[in-house]
Structure formats: C-alpha cells, structure tokens
Design a protein around this motif. Sequence first.
Motif, short mmCIF file in Angstrom:
data_model
loop_
_atom_site.label_atom_id
_atom_site.label_comp_id
_atom_site.label_asym_id
_atom_site.label_seq_id
_atom_site.Cartn_x
_atom_site.Cartn_y
_atom_site.Cartn_z
N SER A 290 36.14 48.07 47.11
CA SER A 290 35.82 49.09 45.99
C SER A 290 35.48 48.14 44.84
N MET A 291 34.08 48.42 44.44
CA MET A 291 33.70 47.69 43.43
C MET A 291 34.34 47.97 42.22
N LEU A 292 34.64 49.46 42.04
CA LEU A 292 35.29 49.81 40.93
C LEU A 292 36.77 48.97 40.65
N THR A 293 37.49 48.96 41.81
CA THR A 293 38.82 48.12 41.48
C THR A 293 38.46 46.81 41.14
N GLU A 294 37.22 46.20 41.39
CA GLU A 294 36.97 44.69 41.19
C GLU A 294 36.54 44.90 39.65
N GLU A 295 35.83 45.90 39.20
CA GLU A 295 35.42 46.11 37.79
C GLU A 295 36.91 46.25 37.03
N CYS A 296 37.84 46.81 37.74
CA CYS A 296 39.08 47.00 36.69
C CYS A 296 39.96 46.06 36.94
N HIS A 297 39.71 45.09 37.69
CA HIS A 297 40.72 43.96 38.12
C HIS A 297 42.16 44.56 38.49
N LEU A 298 42.17 45.50 39.46
CA LEU A 298 43.22 46.30 39.83
C LEU A 298 44.17 45.12 40.56
N VAL B 35 46.87 43.70 49.74
CA VAL B 35 45.68 42.94 50.56
C VAL B 35 44.32 43.77 51.14
N ASP B 36 43.58 42.66 50.56
CA ASP B 36 42.02 43.23 50.91
C ASP B 36 41.80 43.20 52.29
N VAL C 246 28.22 43.60 48.59
CA VAL C 246 28.29 44.07 49.92
C VAL C 246 28.79 42.88 51.09
N LEU C 247 28.34 41.68 50.51
CA LEU C 247 28.48 40.58 51.28
C LEU C 247 29.41 39.74 50.36
N PRO C 248 30.82 39.90 50.26
CA PRO C 248 31.49 39.25 49.24
C PRO C 248 31.71 37.76 49.37
N PRO D 264 52.23 51.39 54.26
CA PRO D 264 52.21 53.00 54.04
C PRO D 264 51.26 53.29 52.85
N ILE D 265 50.58 52.51 52.33
CA ILE D 265 49.66 53.07 51.27
C ILE D 265 48.49 52.25 51.35
N ALA D 266 47.28 52.89 51.29
CA ALA D 266 45.86 52.43 51.37
C ALA D 266 45.18 53.15 50.10
N ILE D 267 44.40 52.09 49.50
CA ILE D 267 43.51 52.28 48.43
C ILE D 267 42.20 52.22 49.02
#
Lengths: 244, 206, 463
Positions: free
Chosen positions: C116-124, C136-137, C156-158, C203-206
């Motif tokens: 999720s690029m959004l979570t990268e943008e937000c530094h989640l 864990v990614d 796309v190709l991290p 048990p949690i997936a983002i």
Amino acid sequence: MKVAIFIPCYVDQFYPQVGIATLELLEKLGVSVFYPEKQTCCGQPMANSGFEHLATSCNDLFVENFSGYDYIVCPSGSCTLHIKDHLHASANEPAAEKIRSTVMELTEFLTDVLHIKNLTAHFPHKVGLHQSCHGQRGLHLSQMSELVSPGFSKPQHLLNLVQGLELIPLDRTDECCGFGGTFCVAEEAVSVKMGKDRIADHLHHGAEYITGGDMSCLMHLEGILRRQRSTTKVIHIAEILNAG
Amino acid sequence: MVSHKQTQSMSSREKILATIKQNQPPAAPLPSLALSDLAPVAPGFDAVQKFTTVLQGIGGSIVEVKNWDQIHAHLSAQFPSPARIINLIPEIHLGDSLNALSAKPHTLEDVNLAVIKGQFGVAENSAIWITDTDMGDRALPFICEHLALVIRASSIVNTMHHAYERIHTGYAFGTFLAGPSKTADIEQSLVLGAHGAKTLTVFLLP
Amino acid sequence: MEAQQHTASKDHATLADTFNRDEPRVDWHDKTLWFVRQKRDKAAWQIPEWEHLRETASQIKHNVLANLHHYLLSFEQQAQQNGVTVHWAANAEEHNQIVHSIIQKTGITRVVKSKSMLTEECHLNDYLQAQGIDVVDTDLGERIVQLANEPPSHIVLPCIHWKKEEIGELFHKHLGTPEGNSDPQFLTAAARVHLRERFMTSPIAITGVNFAIAETGEVVVCTNEGNADLGVQLSDVHIACMGIEKLIPERKHLGVFLRLLARSATGQPITTYSSHFRKPRPGQHMHIVLVDNGRSERLGSDDFRNALKCIRCGACMNTCPVYRRSGGHSYHYAIAGPIGSILAPALDMKKNADLPFASTLCGSCSNVCPVKIDIHDQLYKWRQVLAKDGYVGSTKKNGMKGMAFVLSHPRIYRISGSVGRWVSRHMPFLVSNSLNPWAKQREMPTAPKQSFGEWYRTNKRKA
C-alpha cells in the motif's frame, strides 16, 4: 509567403554554421527569408528554471521582432515548442497568439508547408538520428515509441532524400539525451550518464555522425564525444540537408 | 459508545467532504463504454485459442477435456494418495469436500490440491472469475499448494468489458484469478509460486 | 545501500551523483527497468485500441474528480450496508491513529500488511512499530526492503535496486538461508516459508486498495503474489487503507482500469489476483480508512489536480531516463520518479523543491501514463510555483534576472562583446569557470569567429 527565421541564442553565438545552413537551405528551396536582427532568445532558459515570470520583456521583444510574418521558421524543436506553448504578451496577446500558431521547426516546415519530395543534398556517411524530446514529443515531428500509433518521422523522411546517406538503426529510438537546459549542470551526473548512453547506442551501430534538429542536445553530446576523443561528430540536420 | 477518536474522525469526515465539495472541478461526463470502440474484435479472433495462449504465457497449464471423468483421471494420476485434495465439484469423484471442516481456514494449510469450478474465463488475459460461493472457503484458492479450475470453453468472453457485463451483485468476495501466484521482485526473474498456489491447471470442458 | 535517514537531508542531484559513482550498477538498473518498459510496450501493442482505452480511463478519472463528493458518500453508504466500518482520516497522523486504534481494540500485536503506497506515504510502519505492533510486509519486494530497513525504491518493484547476491546475503542474515545462495527461485521459496508462518499467525491484515467502487462499496486489490488475499482470508480483521482518489463510479469501469493497470506496470495482461472485497467473511471485521492527506486541497488546483488521477502503475518510473539512472531513493519521497515529483511538492514544498527539477521534461512519462496525466507539464508548472514562492536559490534567481535583462535588450545582447563571451558567461549551462559542472565530463563548445548575427550583417544584410 513571408518567412522569418528565428536563430536561437546559443546557435547564434556558438553554431553560426547551423543558422547559415538553415538560411541557405530555405533560399535554395525558393523561400525569401527575413532575419529580424533584433532577435535574441525564446526565453526558455528562464522559464524552464521556474522563472517564466521574469521572461516578460523577453517575450515582448520576441513579439515585436516576429509579428507580421506568415511563418517563423526555427532550426530548433525545443525553442519552437517553447514559443508555441509559452509565448504571451500582455500588451499584444493577439500578435503572440498569431506567432504561437505560425512558428515552425525547420523539418516540420520543409515537410508540411513546402512538401519537400526531393533534395539535391549529398552526404555519404553513416548517420544516427537523435530525436530531441521537444521536437518529437512536443511538436510530434516523429511518432513516439510509447504510443500505440502508426509510425512516421519528418526528419527521417528528409534524411532519406539525401544521396549517399545511410541512416543507422538505434536500440532506443527516442530516449532523451539528458541535456534538459539547466538540468545539464544542476543534475550533472545523470545528465552526462544519459548522454554517454545515447552516444554508446549510436557508436554501437556505427554512426559517423549524430544528427538532429536541436543543437542543444547535440552540443551536449558533442561535449561528451570530444572528451572521449571520439571520431564521431555531431551535425545539425540543416547542415546535412544543405550539404553538397 | 462514542469515543474521542470517533468524534474526531466524524469532524474529519465533515471537513474532508466540505473541502471536496468546494474544490470539485466542473462536471465532466462519463465516457461511453461501447464495446465496438473499446473491444473491437479482430478478424479470425478465436477466444479459446487466445485464452490458451495467454494462460500458457503466464505460467498456467491448460487441459482440454471431454467430460468430468477425464478430469478425474488426470488429477488422480497427478496427485496420488496420500495427497490432500479438496474438491468442490461433485461430478469429479475425488478428494474431500469442505463440509466436514471447521470454520477455521488455517486448517487448509496442508491442502495439496484444490479443485474449484470457475464461472467464466476471459480470453485477453486468461483470468477466471470465481466468487466466495465457488470457493467454499475464501482462503482455499490462495492457501492450497496447487489449484485446478474448471470452466466451460463456451464461457470464455473476449475482454474484461465483456466480463463485467456478466458479473452481477450477489457475491461477497470475488476474484479474477490468472495463472499461478508469481513474483519477479528479485532482479525481475520470474518465479512461480510466491504466496498463493504454485501451479494452476485449467480444465476446459466443452 | 543507503538508508532512509541518510537520504532525508540531501537533494536529488546529490543523491543521484552518489548513485552514479558505480557506473556498472547504473547500467544494470537502467537495463532492468528498460526491460520492464519494453514489456509494457509489447503488451500495449497487443491492444490496437490502447490509446482509446487510455483516453477512456482519463475521462472516467476526470468524472471522478468532478463528482468525488457524491461518489465518496455513495461508497460510504454502500460499504456500510455491506457490513464494513468506514473511517475518515484528514491526514497521515490521523490515518495512523485510526489503524492503531483498530488494532489496539483486538489486543493483538501481530499484523501482516500487503502493498500500500498510502501507508508508505503515511509512514504507518514506523508509527505502528513505535506503538509496539509487529507489522510485517508480505509482498516479497517490500519484505526485502523492510528487512534492510529501507523504504521501497519503486512503487511496483520495491527492491528493483537490489541485486540478487545482496538479497541472498540479507536472507542469510535474517532468514538463515545458506550463505552464498542467491538463486531467485530458492530465495523466493525461502520467503514463502518465512511469510507463510506469519500469515498463519497474524489475525490482522492491512491491505492497500487499487480501486474502490462507489456503486457497490467494494474495494479491489491487485497482486501477483497472492499475499493480500492470503493475509485477509486468514485474518479476523481486515483494514483496507486508501486515498480518497481511488474511487471509480461503477464496477463496469474496472474493465477499463484492469486492462490498463498490469499492462502498464509490468507488461502482464492482468495481475494474478484481482480481488473484489465486498463483504467481510462471516465473523470477520472489515474496515476501510479513507485518507485525505492534502488531496482535497489539491482538487482545487487547476494546474495540479490531475495528479489525483494516478492509479500507481509505475510506468512513468520505468520509462523515465532520469529515474532509471538515479534510483528511487534519490527522490527521498515515498513515491519516486515523475509522478512522485509532482505529488511530493504538494505535501511539502520546501522539502521537495528539488524534485520538479529532477527531470529533463522529455515527456515520456505523460505518454506511457494509462490515465494520461500531464506529468511533464505539471513538472514545468511546479518549477514556476517553486521559483515564485522563493524555493529556488537566490544565486540562480539573480542569474536569471541578469539573463532576462540582457535577452530583452538586443543592443546589450550584441554589444555584450566578442562572440560567445556573453553566452558562455551567462548561459546557466555554459558558465565558463573551473567549477562549471558542464566541463567536468564534457568539453565546452568552441567559440566561432563570428556569431550568426555578425555573419548576416556582413554577408546578407539587404541594403
């Protein structure tokens, strides 16, 4: 048909032979050419650096110099594109608008207005064509490799009319050379690397000359070729079309 | 119960929506999705052939069969006992159904082969549409080691535009599944079998 | 490998210069990405209607931007009817707090996350880790950069900037694979085993979101690895994070976008999995976090709103001759390359003032963009904004002022002296002194005897 030529500042100062070839070529083809002597620059060096707002008087001068012609022909795709996209004159916007719609890059003028089908030029060499991005993607002088559309190329059409000229193929037909105006010094490392890679492609396919419609790209490539002590030279397309 | 955070996000909602309302550009009409423009059919186009070529190109296998028995024969030869097979197609008398299982999808972790009926295929990309009802358990097509999907050749549509004309609300979860799970994250070297099924076999029934 | 903290204070040119010290590596990076561009070309040419498809996608996105208020409300209502909890976050911080509070309520600390690029943008990740959450990614490339404590260098190709030998070493250190084994097949298999264990126990997936459908309230997530699906289907709680611009009007519009996305990104006809999450599994909880983070403001900008059309395919990076030769980290922003360079300054002009200048304005990015964003024109426009607002150095500004003066006074331009003198003194790219970056690896052009103007006056001037 009243035609003016616009010779970009760096061509005026560093590559007068390109201006001369442009003028001679057009005259050879029966065009009477006017050269407004007070011309300087299209204003792109300021604008591309973010200082378009400082180019107002430069723009006014351009409008003053180039009003009243049917066509303004320029041996540079980049300067032509800049005028087409960004020339405005607060005092005389209709004149600026007229200029924006009548300014043409040289090969475009030869192909679309003069409809050149043959040339007397003779240039018995292996030549690689460097497509300047502004000429190609900006002015659509050639089809762009990114698009799913039929191919064409105005400069290539003209080069094919030159006797003895062998156009070499390239692995990457329209990759940027890395000049990019102030980019070439602000991003020196990437700029030079891009130039070196373009040159390697041309040399790999045996180019004796690298030609194109923009002397700025060629100046950058020439700088690298000379540093490499290469025997391959750059030459503006006007010089080839006017050769022999 | 309204917590502090919820109140805060309510106000963010109002704020975001108000800014959007104020900043939205003028109306822009939706374009036509006419199939004649978006998906013109090339002369001689053969949907089954295209589907087959594309699927093989992305690392899947395709087996054209005449009937259910041939699928049974193929799979039982490929996955002899004691392979754990979950088969959701009663016509193929093979493996176990999902009925006996608990709700916990994690128990499917050791499934060697899952056999699932797909709703239809798409020629241009060899994707097959399956929904939660086809999957039995939503985790099954992803957690199994090998996956077999069965579709009718006649169900193959030309493009994704045709595909969405066939899809109607009525699923809770659905996926277009094309080929085996894969990655090219290491130096662009294509490796089949990233996290999902390592292989995909598509059986084409007439 | 340069870590994020080292790159934060340096500008693109400096970081690119460092990247270019290893020329064979630059060649390798360039060729790897050019190969992806070629695959994209090949895939596009399979579709004769490609350009029409791009135009259609572009128009749909324009419609979305013009009706975003309505589509968001419709989406929210539909999603709620589907049993999904919808959250709104004004900025990155609020997004991170919302995600954390959802996790906190479960009392669980093990989380898997797909790309999720959004979570990268937000530094989640940083935020959650600071709160003691073990996230864990699960995308292989993202896991690799996570283990290396780096941000992705490509959307796309991290880990496109990593060589397999280095990944082998990294896995040896973190996953205990045999030293010296750098076979991609083997390393991928090792990562599968390593991450399968995480999937089984988290048990949690983002997840991120590729498209959200206003009409039905469903979200679509595209992956090749199956990591988003595996994570979600084995979880009790699914949290999908998305920017508000991910909306599309109706499900049938996916036909257009799913045809374009993977072909533009990697040259595949479609990703392996294009999953439509509409309702949670019985017993499962599904949350969608709608994030603004500057988007609603940008919507009001005629010049820059089109950047919101982006579907994050990465085609502009693969084709960008500068990106290929400077690497993703030189852009010091979550999203690198041309699209990142027009998104980043909107978030922080000062910090990202260099990025719109990290381009030759060649225009290739705009040509490959599947939704026809005018990327290179926006780069040009950002330069104007940055210069006007004082984010360009004063030396440059004064030089530009001087140049503008001379170029608007033809007599001074002429009198400026003998040929070449003025230009070589003032043209920003030809400043003739020993510190001139032009001359570091290039010869200066030689000044001719006469300028064209002088030649004309001598030889051609009509009486």
